[in-house]
Design a protein around this motif. Structure first.
Motif, PDB file in Angstrom:
ATOM      1  N   GLU C 705     -19.291  14.838  14.139  1.00 52.01           N
ATOM      2  CA  GLU C 705     -18.802  15.060  13.004  1.00 52.01           C
ATOM      3  C   GLU C 705     -17.299  14.517  12.811  1.00 52.01           C
ATOM      4  O   GLU C 705     -16.991  14.125  11.428  1.00 52.01           O
ATOM      5  CB  GLU C 705     -18.609  16.492  12.498  1.00 52.01           C
ATOM      6  CG  GLU C 705     -19.876  17.217  12.450  1.00 52.01           C
ATOM      7  CD  GLU C 705     -20.717  16.849  10.945  1.00 52.01           C
ATOM      8  OE1 GLU C 705     -20.380  15.916  10.304  1.00 52.01           O
ATOM      9  OE2 GLU C 705     -21.684  17.618  10.768  1.00 52.01           O
ATOM     10  N   ASP C 706     -16.744  14.358  13.719  1.00 54.16           N
ATOM     11  CA  ASP C 706     -15.138  13.624  13.539  1.00 54.16           C
ATOM     12  C   ASP C 706     -15.383  11.990  13.440  1.00 54.16           C
ATOM     13  O   ASP C 706     -14.631  11.331  13.299  1.00 54.16           O
ATOM     14  CB  ASP C 706     -14.457  13.944  14.895  1.00 54.16           C
ATOM     15  CG  ASP C 706     -14.898  13.340  16.031  1.00 54.16           C
ATOM     16  OD1 ASP C 706     -15.942  12.695  16.041  1.00 54.16           O
ATOM     17  OD2 ASP C 706     -14.198  13.682  17.109  1.00 54.16           O
ATOM     18  N   ARG C 868     -14.317   7.881  22.166  1.00 53.67           N
ATOM     19  CA  ARG C 868     -13.191   7.374  21.188  1.00 53.67           C
ATOM     20  C   ARG C 868     -13.240   6.263  20.371  1.00 53.67           C
ATOM     21  O   ARG C 868     -12.128   5.649  19.554  1.00 53.67           O
ATOM     22  CB  ARG C 868     -11.956   7.131  22.154  1.00 53.67           C
ATOM     23  CG  ARG C 868     -11.305   8.101  22.915  1.00 53.67           C
ATOM     24  CD  ARG C 868     -10.423   7.706  23.907  1.00 53.67           C
ATOM     25  NE  ARG C 868     -11.123   7.200  24.910  1.00 53.67           N
ATOM     26  CZ  ARG C 868     -11.046   7.731  26.220  1.00 53.67           C
ATOM     27  NH1 ARG C 868     -10.383   8.703  26.492  1.00 53.67           N
ATOM     28  NH2 ARG C 868     -11.738   7.136  27.274  1.00 53.67           N
ATOM     29  N   GLY C 888     -21.138  13.102  10.345  1.00 56.66           N
ATOM     30  CA  GLY C 888     -20.028  12.472  10.621  1.00 56.66           C
ATOM     31  C   GLY C 888     -19.660  11.318   9.548  1.00 56.66           C
ATOM     32  O   GLY C 888     -18.509  10.556   9.778  1.00 56.66           O
ATOM     33  N   ARG C 890     -18.647  11.560   6.634  1.00 55.51           N
ATOM     34  CA  ARG C 890     -17.432  11.618   5.904  1.00 55.51           C
ATOM     35  C   ARG C 890     -16.275  11.293   6.632  1.00 55.51           C
ATOM     36  O   ARG C 890     -15.161  10.827   5.712  1.00 55.51           O
ATOM     37  CB  ARG C 890     -17.504  13.309   5.259  1.00 55.51           C
ATOM     38  CG  ARG C 890     -16.362  13.529   4.378  1.00 55.51           C
ATOM     39  CD  ARG C 890     -16.505  12.834   3.065  1.00 55.51           C
ATOM     40  NE  ARG C 890     -15.373  13.230   2.229  1.00 55.51           N
ATOM     41  CZ  ARG C 890     -14.012  12.925   2.483  1.00 55.51           C
ATOM     42  NH1 ARG C 890     -13.878  12.017   3.211  1.00 55.51           N
ATOM     43  NH2 ARG C 890     -13.135  13.217   1.584  1.00 55.51           N
ATOM     44  N   SER C 891     -16.181  11.306   7.801  1.00 60.71           N
ATOM     45  CA  SER C 891     -14.788  11.103   8.512  1.00 60.71           C
ATOM     46  C   SER C 891     -14.732   9.789   8.702  1.00 60.71           C
ATOM     47  O   SER C 891     -13.495   9.405   8.788  1.00 60.71           O
ATOM     48  CB  SER C 891     -15.237  11.638   9.852  1.00 60.71           C
ATOM     49  OG  SER C 891     -15.118  12.990  10.334  1.00 60.71           O
ATOM     50  N   ARG C 894     -11.751   7.865   6.928  1.00 62.11           N
ATOM     51  CA  ARG C 894     -10.304   8.108   7.246  1.00 62.11           C
ATOM     52  C   ARG C 894      -9.554   6.850   7.370  1.00 62.11           C
ATOM     53  O   ARG C 894     -10.025   5.967   7.617  1.00 62.11           O
ATOM     54  CB  ARG C 894     -10.213   8.716   8.681  1.00 62.11           C
ATOM     55  CG  ARG C 894     -10.774  10.209   8.684  1.00 62.11           C
ATOM     56  CD  ARG C 894     -10.533  10.817  10.199  1.00 62.11           C
ATOM     57  NE  ARG C 894     -11.396  12.081  10.385  1.00 62.11           N
ATOM     58  CZ  ARG C 894     -11.097  13.045   9.704  1.00 62.11           C
ATOM     59  NH1 ARG C 894      -9.810  13.307   9.095  1.00 62.11           N
ATOM     60  NH2 ARG C 894     -11.768  13.899   9.897  1.00 62.11           N
ATOM     61  N   GLN C 895      -8.170   7.007   6.984  1.00 60.98           N
ATOM     62  CA  GLN C 895      -7.385   5.794   6.811  1.00 60.98           C
ATOM     63  C   GLN C 895      -7.331   5.072   8.188  1.00 60.98           C
ATOM     64  O   GLN C 895      -7.490   3.672   8.026  1.00 60.98           O
ATOM     65  CB  GLN C 895      -5.856   6.117   6.521  1.00 60.98           C
ATOM     66  CG  GLN C 895      -5.004   5.206   6.528  1.00 60.98           C
ATOM     67  CD  GLN C 895      -3.571   5.938   7.034  1.00 60.98           C
ATOM     68  OE1 GLN C 895      -3.120   5.595   7.838  1.00 60.98           O
ATOM     69  NE2 GLN C 895      -2.939   6.610   6.051  1.00 60.98           N
ATOM     70  N   ALA C 896      -7.349   5.574   9.507  1.00 59.59           N
ATOM     71  CA  ALA C 896      -7.391   4.652  10.734  1.00 59.59           C
ATOM     72  C   ALA C 896      -8.792   4.142  10.930  1.00 59.59           C
ATOM     73  O   ALA C 896      -8.609   2.805  11.498  1.00 59.59           O
ATOM     74  CB  ALA C 896      -6.827   5.682  11.539  1.00 59.59           C
ATOM     75  N   PHE C 897      -9.527   4.546  10.540  1.00 61.35           N
ATOM     76  CA  PHE C 897     -11.194   3.923  10.531  1.00 61.35           C
ATOM     77  C   PHE C 897     -11.430   2.829   9.837  1.00 61.35           C
ATOM     78  O   PHE C 897     -12.091   2.078   9.908  1.00 61.35           O
ATOM     79  CB  PHE C 897     -12.106   5.148  10.419  1.00 61.35           C
ATOM     80  CG  PHE C 897     -12.051   6.182  11.571  1.00 61.35           C
ATOM     81  CD1 PHE C 897     -11.268   6.497  12.240  1.00 61.35           C
ATOM     82  CD2 PHE C 897     -12.725   7.153  11.281  1.00 61.35           C
ATOM     83  CE1 PHE C 897     -10.941   7.422  13.336  1.00 61.35           C
ATOM     84  CE2 PHE C 897     -12.746   8.599  12.255  1.00 61.35           C
ATOM     85  CZ  PHE C 897     -11.539   8.706  13.178  1.00 61.35           C
TER      86      PHE C 897
END
Lengths: 418, 88, 998
Positions: C705-706, C868, C888, C890-891, C894-897
């Motif tokens: 999910e992350d 990771r 997963g 929705r994660s 994220r900005q970093a992704f």
């Protein structure tokens, strides 16, 4: 402050030690402080010390609900290391390692910093490669570390299982020579004595029950010994962080878990440095008193009880004997547990919060002890300047939103799996 | 060692089970708009209470059912175990 | 010396059986039934050990686990054990013991210089010094201290003994077999409860064996023998001696170790040395008795000074006089029994009693016997280096803070009694918050937190009559609640001595201008002055005092010292004891052998070893194995003198040229059935699965999910509502739990069932351009053409008397098939494949060649999917469906992704085409840059490309998308390597993927 040295020791011996000063005062809380640190553990005491020393804040109090140095600084296995893969972690912890070198002199208290080396054992080529990735990262960050082979490991720990009977044979290991141990109680007491000397009020048996907040700004704390005004408060309460955060209406990316450790009876020198087993989760060192100090997995469910159960100890010792078959005939003297702030990526949180004047230092998982000096330093910086220290920028809380996570193990959010 | 009552198998020792964490977090529905904060709350943020905690356990060395345990995190006392469809 | 201190007609030992033992190189004799302690004392030996810090001569102070001094190194057969308590070791043939922590010998120990210098070594001295010059602590001082540390020596050899575990449930566990324990066990057992009675010592009965009492018309040991015999005869009772319950854990789980072997002269070969019992009890009766406290006075640590009750025990159980000229020093009445027992054996003792008087029956009896009693007196100091030879006694002044007069009294032993400390450890471990009893000057159990009841002297009940009442009543009450039976056992009549009040005074003053050490904790050399110093310096919490002085931290864990220590702190601080509190009682109650805690999971049994059904073939064909999790997999098959590198190259090349066969049994396999299976997979995988046709396989990626990639594998639609999923070997169990989590918790409305079939199927991958020919030969009646079995196709073929599942999937990048067959047929199938493959030059290949093949094809595996990385990093972003939601997804916003310059997987080739890049190297721009040198990324996997015959690696580097063609450096400082490299595509071989489709 009365100076500690071999001379003062001899001088006081001649008067039967009647003339030693108290190590720290036992003051009543004042009505107001410039800053309050909640939690008289290693990190709280170090934070207060560096606030006073480097940031010229003298009107500081540490509020401790029990006795100082009684939380995780009293319960850990005293291991110091900076053998991390992520740059943020290795640079941060290595700054801490440099601070350990001078700490006894800085505090005028022998914290028994002892760099006898930490050796992470590998049990396959794949694991050696994973360690190479970590070790090379460290080397590129300027941290001394080396990869050693089975024969070299055998010279260091000849009593480990090098026979064909080993379920997971030893292939080699990653050795950080500067890794080692320090005397945990001495760290707490040394910081306390030095902080007290600079005017920090260490107030024991004073529990914080609430916070006074007006218009999003902190104005004071409510304690079991009355209300105290302050504009800045730093939380250094690993193991209870979520409970205090709740009083601030904050949820945190964190769970509390119990971690056990145990010691054997003292035996003559057997193991010089710190050794970790790579085919499971077991670490071991021998104290200056001769006890084998051992630890491993969490008990594996949310807990605020400073007690665990035997299966975890059984599991840890099973790994211990898989590595060192001769340990089987030693006896376990004592087991104990401490409550860990297990953050969701395994790395700590050092940051401001959405409430002006409230600062967080938490989420140390099982790695907080070694960070005591650098955590204190960077947190003091954060509190004093209302902005993170360069070293602690990566440890901000918003990483859980931005995705800049610091997951050394790659296990994600199942904090109880170690 | 905890003794946990699996709602399907009865009392068993903890070593038959795997822990699953906070049982009160609810995954946002698929194919719905979810704010960053809602999503982060689901993925990372936990209540983490000292006291009664509703949590998930998985009977991995048994019937392989997930179920809920109401347990005190300060004393480890188990107040109740429930099937997933049951509520406190 | 031949047992000069043994007296006739006394004790429970077997005098017909003489046993020889060796102490510090000299032979001595004792009897069967002795402990090492009683046998040593029978030979007049008191000097056993040296203390930890000052190396002071020390002797035995007790007769049980509470002894603080009598630790020795024990040798038996080829084994040795440090820190063994002489009071706990039963005498058997072949024991050799040596004093420890002394050099050259226990009677002349160089380390004793510490004692002469002790004024320079007060509590915590090491915190105050050794700080200058800076590095000297760890270079000079600490190594010296470490050398001096420890007590006994650990064996360097593996433990030859075996240990067992046993699990029990019972209604009532009774811990301790004194009067209250035996009576509660009797009452509960006769009322139908399942009872376990555990006793630490070899003999049951506790104080009943040594006290001068009667129950019914029997003396103590007769009553005990009859009661134990009766309990043993009952089918609902387990009676265990030599069994120490050492831990009280959650949910009424108690843990006990039983000593099964060491006390036996000739144990049978499979007798375990010790057995660990995990006991889940409905109710626990804690009848663990109490421990006598020492009195504190000048030089109270000399050999020959011991607890009065222990002296009595040595006399009554072992027929041993601990001395022939005893002084009894007491602040209470119980020690008078020791004086009377001495008198009965013709030994005159002098009783020194701190109280002004006592009218207790037992004191009057002593007076009648003509025993000399000095009330209002105390011992101020003692003399005698290796054994006590005299005491300085004096009359206490009115305020008891000094002496009115002093005189010398010759003696050869001093038996001390400072009243009794209930053994509340287990209750405290259970969570019972203790309360302080100011009449008894001790902590007692308060409110039970779990199902435990404390009775007898552990509960502060110090008379036999009341202990029996508590025992019988508690046993009945608790059993009645469980069994609903009403069989009450009548409480027998008992007779005992009568005791009065004790003196609350236990720490003797020092004579004027004297600085004698008055020890509180013997083993760790913690004296009154240390505790005073700690408090003076501001260590006020009892935990601070403990840690600063090391009070109670020795191997006896303060059983005789803790209460004296905290009474002292409360006296100094002028607080009442409960304000000072107590330190925490942690398990184990007594030290437990590590082997016992572990049981049988040692050596190869540490973890299960999983072997495929084809394992025997690999072994026979020189397979060299590698641990893959719990699995043993062939890494390569050695031919002649081949190295790993040579063999894996040969195997991989043969796959590229001809055909190879690889055991893929360890891959996780999950069977998925139910009408919503496709929908479920569509949510679990990032790519679409709804429309996967029957008879087709699809590669799938799943996320946590992350947003991190969790696992990958192929899943095949066997029929409309039946799928076969494969996972990586490493994540097999986690993926199953993951699927169950979503099915049972998140989407319980889906009609899907999942079950692991990993062990059910043996798997063989056949790969290489000739694999179709081989398949055709194996299944001559089936259509194996690319039309009949297209890429990612699935068929079930008849094979002998069973069905083979054939998947046309490939990890090697070659034309390849995976054949699964029921495990029992695995080896047969494999042999058939190898036989049929001969004409195509088939070779088996191991995991190393498998790695080579996948690396040069640019397929990701565990070293890239490391928890990771996100799909983009692995160039799997094409697998992320834009049309549907999945776990997963929705994660991923994220900005970093989303970062443009994010890491991405690339291929890396050394410019010289010769130098292999070690895995775990980093890619940098400038190998000579100042440290910290910024890293572009790391090398995740390396191989020797058999296609191009040069090294090739995969790396995950920043902005990998735009780095192709760049010349950079791979550096491995650990291996001192700097390798100029070029960044290339991750797909080094067959980038269009033609071969798999051929």
């Amino acid at each position: 402050m009365q100076k500690y040295s071999v001379f003062s020791l001899i001088k006081n011996a001649l008067t039967n030690h009647q003339n030693w000063d108290v190590v720290w005062r036992d003051p009543e809380p004042k009505k107001e402080y410039e800053a309050i640190i909640i939690g008289g553990g290693g990190h709280g005491l170090a934070t207060a010390f560096y606030l006073a020393k480097y940031y010229n804040m003298k009107n500081i109090a540490i509020l401790e609900k029990g006795w100082i140095g009684g939380g995780n600084v009293a319960r850990n296995t005293t291991i110091l290391r900076s053998n991390y893969m992520h740059d943020a972690n290795s640079l941060f912890y290595d700054h801490g390692m440099q601070m350990w070198k001078d700490l006894s002199q800085e505090l005028n208290y022998n914290v028994m910093y002892s760099p006898r080396g930490i050796l992470n054992l590998a049990h396959s080529d794949a694991q050696l490669n994973a360690y190479a990735r970590r070790g090379n990262s460290m080397r590129l960050n300027g941290i001394d570390v080396s990869l050693i082979g089975r024969e070299e490991v055998k010279k260091m720990i000849p009593f480990a299982d090098f026979t064909s009977n080993a379920r997971f044979p030893i292939f080699g290991g990653l050795l950080q020579p500067i890794g080692g141990t320090a005397r945990h109680d001495a760290v707490a007491w040394g910081y306390a004595r030095a902080a007290d000397d600079m005017g920090v009020d260490i107030i024991q048996h004073c529990e914080v029950n609430g916070f006074d907040i007006e218009n999003g700004k902190l104005t004071g704390v409510q304690t079991s010994r009355g209300n105290i005004k302050t504009k800045k408060v730093g939380l250094c309460v690993a193991g209870s962080t979520s409970l205090l955060a709740e009083k601030l209406n904050m949820n945190l990316p964190m769970e509390a878990h119990v971690l056990q450790a145990c010691v054997s009876e003292p035996v003559k020198p057997l193991l010089d440095g710190v050794v970790t087993f790579g085919a499971g989760h077991f670490y071991c060192s021998q104290s200056d008193k001769g006890e084998m100090v051992m630890g491993g997995d969490l008990d594996g469910y949310n807990s605020y009880a400073q007690r665990g159960n035997l299966p975890t100890i059984q599991h840890v010792l099973t790994e211990g004997v898989a590595l060192f078959p001769n340990l089987s005939r030693l006896k376990i003297l004592r087991t104990w547990g401490g409550v860990m702030d297990m953050s969701m990526d395994g790395s700590p949180i050092i940051d401001k919060t959405h409430i002006e004047g409230v600062y967080l230092n938490c989420g140390w998982c099982y790695g907080g002890f070694k960070a005591t000096p650098v955590s204190g330093l960077t947190f003091a910086h954060t509190i004093a300047n209302d902005t993170p220290h360069d070293l602690s920028i990566p440890f901000r809380l918003d990483r859980f939103n931005t995705g800049h996570l610091l997951d050394e193990k790659g296990l994600g959010t199942k904090t109880w799996i170690s | 060692m905890l003794e946990i009552r699996c709602p399907y198998c009865g009392n068993r020792s903890q070593n038959e089970f795997a822990y699953g964490g906070d049982a009160t977090i609810k995954r946002p529905e698929l194919n719905t708009e979810v704010t960053d904060q809602e999503w982060d709350n689901f993925v990372y943020y936990r209540k983490n209470p000292r006291g009664n905690h509703l949590e998930l356990w998985h009977h991995i060395s048994g019937c392989r059912q997930w179920f809920k345990v109401h347990r005190n995190t300060a004393t480890h006392e188990i107040l109740k175990t429930l099937e997933m469809k049951e509520n406190l | 010396m031949s047992q000069d201190f043994r007296i006739n007609n006394c004790g429970l030992i077997n005098r017909d059986k003489e046993i020889i033992f060796i102490f510090n190189g000299k032979k001595y004799t004792g009897y069967k039934g002795d402990t090492l302690a009683s046998a040593l004392l029978a030979n007049g030996i008191h000097l056993i050990a040296r203390s930890f810090k000052y190396h002071r001569p020390r002797g035995i102070i007790a007769a049980g686990v509470e002894d603080a001094n009598g630790k020795v190194q024990l040798y038996k057969n080829d084994t040795t054990e440090p820190n063994v308590n002489v009071t706990e070791v039963e005498l058997v043939e072949g024991l050799r013991i040596e004093s420890q922590n002394c050099w050259p010998s226990v009677s002349f120990d160089v380390g004793a210089i510490n004692n002469l210098l002790n004024r320079f070594f007060p509590a915590g001295f090491y915190y105050k010094t050794f700080m200058w010059p800076k590095s000297f602590w760890y270079k000079v001082y600490e190594p010296f201290i470490r050398k001096a540390a420890g007590m006994g020596k650990a064996s360097l050899d593996p433990d030859p003994d075996r240990y067992e575990h046993r699990y029990e449930h019972c209604d009532i566990l009774v811990v301790g077999s004194g009067p209250s324990g035996i009576s509660s066990a009797l009452a509960a057992a006769k009322n139908g409860a399942q009872v376990i009675l555990a006793e630490d010592k070899p003999r049951f009965g506790g104080s009943l064996l040594t006290d001068n009492i009667t129950i019914g018309n029997k003396n103590g040991d007769e009553w005990v023998n009859d009661a134990i015999a009766e309990l043993r005869s009952m089918p609902n009772v387990i009676v265990r001696g030599r069994s120490q319950v050492f831990g009280y854990y959650d949910h009424n789980m108690l843990v006990m170790f039983e000593r099964c072997k060491d006390h036996l002269g000739n144990p049978e070969i499979f007798t375990p040395r010790q057995r660990l019992w995990y006991i889940r009890a409905k109710q626990v009766i804690i009848s663990t008795g109490s421990i006598e406290r020492p009195l504190v006075f000048g030089n109270n640590d000399r050999p020959g000074i011991m607890l009065a009750s222990s002296a009595k025990e040595y006399l009554k159980i072992y027929g041993v006089l601990v001395g022939k000229k005893p002084i009894i020093f007491t602040n209470n009445d119980t020690a008078y029994e020791t004086a009377i027992e001495f008198k009965n054996k013709g030994i005159d003792s002098i009783v020194v009693d701190t109280r002004e008087a006592s009218n207790a029956g037992i004191v009057n009896e002593a007076k009648k016997l003509g025993i000399e009693i000095k009330f209002s007196h105390a011992i101020a100091n003692t003399s005698g280096y290796k054994k006590v030879s005299s005491a300085t006694i004096g009359k206490l002044n009115k305020t008891k803070d000094g002496f009115e007069s002093l005189s010398e009294l010759k003696c050869d032993c001093i038996c001390v009694s400072g009243n009794w400390t209930p053994t509340v450890h287990l209750a405290s471990q259970s969570g019972n918050k203790l309360k302080y009893d100011s009449n008894l000057d001790t902590f007692l159990p308060d409110q039970s937190r779990q199902e435990e009841t404390v009775i007898g002297s552990a509960n502060g009940t110090f008379t036999l009559k009341k202990s029996l009442e508590e025992g019988f009543n508690t046993g009945f009450k608790l059993s009645n609640e469980i069994t609903n039976n009403n069989n009450r056992v009548p409480i027998p009549i008992s007779d005992e001595k009568e005791y009065g009040e004790h003196d609350k005074f236990w720490c003797m003053p020092l004579p004027d201008k004297k600085h004698y050490k008055r020890f509180v904790d013997f083993q760790n050399d913690v004296a009154v002055s240390d505790i005073q110093l700690a408090v003076r310096e501001g260590f006020r919490s009892i935990e601070h005092v403990k840690r600063y002085t090391t009070l109670g931290m020795a191997t006896d864990q303060g059983k005789t010292s803790n209460l004296n220590g905290l009474q002292l702190v409360s006296d100094i601080e002028k607080k009442i004891v409960p304000e000072v509190g107590h330190t925490t009682f942690r398990p184990p109650y007594t030290s437990v052998t590590i082997g016992t805690i572990i049981g049988r999971e040692v050596g190869k049994n540490y973890r299960a070893t999983r072997k495929s059904p084809i394992h025997n073939w690999h072994e026979k064909n020189n397979g060299v194995f590698v641990d893959a999790g719990l699995w043993l997999r062939p890494r390569y098959y050695k031919q002649g003198d081949e190295t790993l590198h040579e063999a894996s190259k040969r195997e991989a090349l043969n796959v590229r040229k001809n055909v190879g066969v690889c055991d893929v049994t360890s891959l996780g396999k999950i069977d998925i059935k139910g009408k919503d299976s496709a929908e479920f997979l569509n949510r679990v995988y990032t790519n679409a699965f709804l429309k996967l046709p029957v008879g087709k396989a699809r590669y799938g990626v799943m996320l946590r999910e992350d947003g991190m990639v969790f696992d990958d594998g192929t899943t095949t639609r066997i029929s409309e509502n039946h799928f076969h999923m494969t996972t990586t070997t490493a994540q097999a169990a986690n993926v199953l739990s993951h699927l169950e989590y979503y099915l049972q918790i998140v989407w319980p409305e889906l009609d899907v069932n999942v079950t692991s079939t990993t062990e059910q199927w043996a798997g063989a991958a056949i790969a290489g351009p000739k694999s179709r020919l081989l398949l055709g030969k194996l299944f001559p009646n089936e259509d194996v053409s690319t039309e009949g079995l297209p890429f990612m196709g699935y068929r079930e073929f008849k094979f002998k008397n069973t069905i083979a599942r054939v998947f046309r999937i490939s990890f090697s990048g070659e034309l390849a098939y995976e054949i699964n067959i029921m495990s029992d047929f695995g080896e047969m199938m494999w042999e058939e494949i190898v036989k049929a493959g001969q004409e195509f030059n088939i070779q088996a290949y191991g995991t190393e060649a498998l790695s080579t093949l996948r690396i040069e094809m640019g397929h990701v595996a565990g070293s890239e999917i490391d928890g990771r990385t996100i799909a983009y990093d692995l160039s799997l972003e094409g697998m992320l469906s834009k049309k549907k939601d999945f776990i997963g997804k929705r994660s991923l916003s994220r900005q970093a992704f989303m970062n443009e310059g994010r890491e991405k997987i690339v291929g890396v080739v050394p410019l010289d085409k010769k130098t292999s890049i070690p895995e775990g190297s980093y890619i940098v721009k400038d190998p000579n840059a100042k440290l910290p040198n910024p890293k572009l990324g790391h090398v995740s996997a390396s191989c020797w490309s058999v296609e191009y015959d040069n090294p090739f690696s995969l790396a995950i580097i920043k902005d990998g998308k735009n780095k192709k063609g760049e010349k950079l450096y791979a550096v491995s400082p650990l291996k001192n390597k700097t390798i100029p490299v070029e960044i290339v595509s991750q797909h080094y071989v067959d980038p269009e993927g033609k071969r798999v489709r051929s």
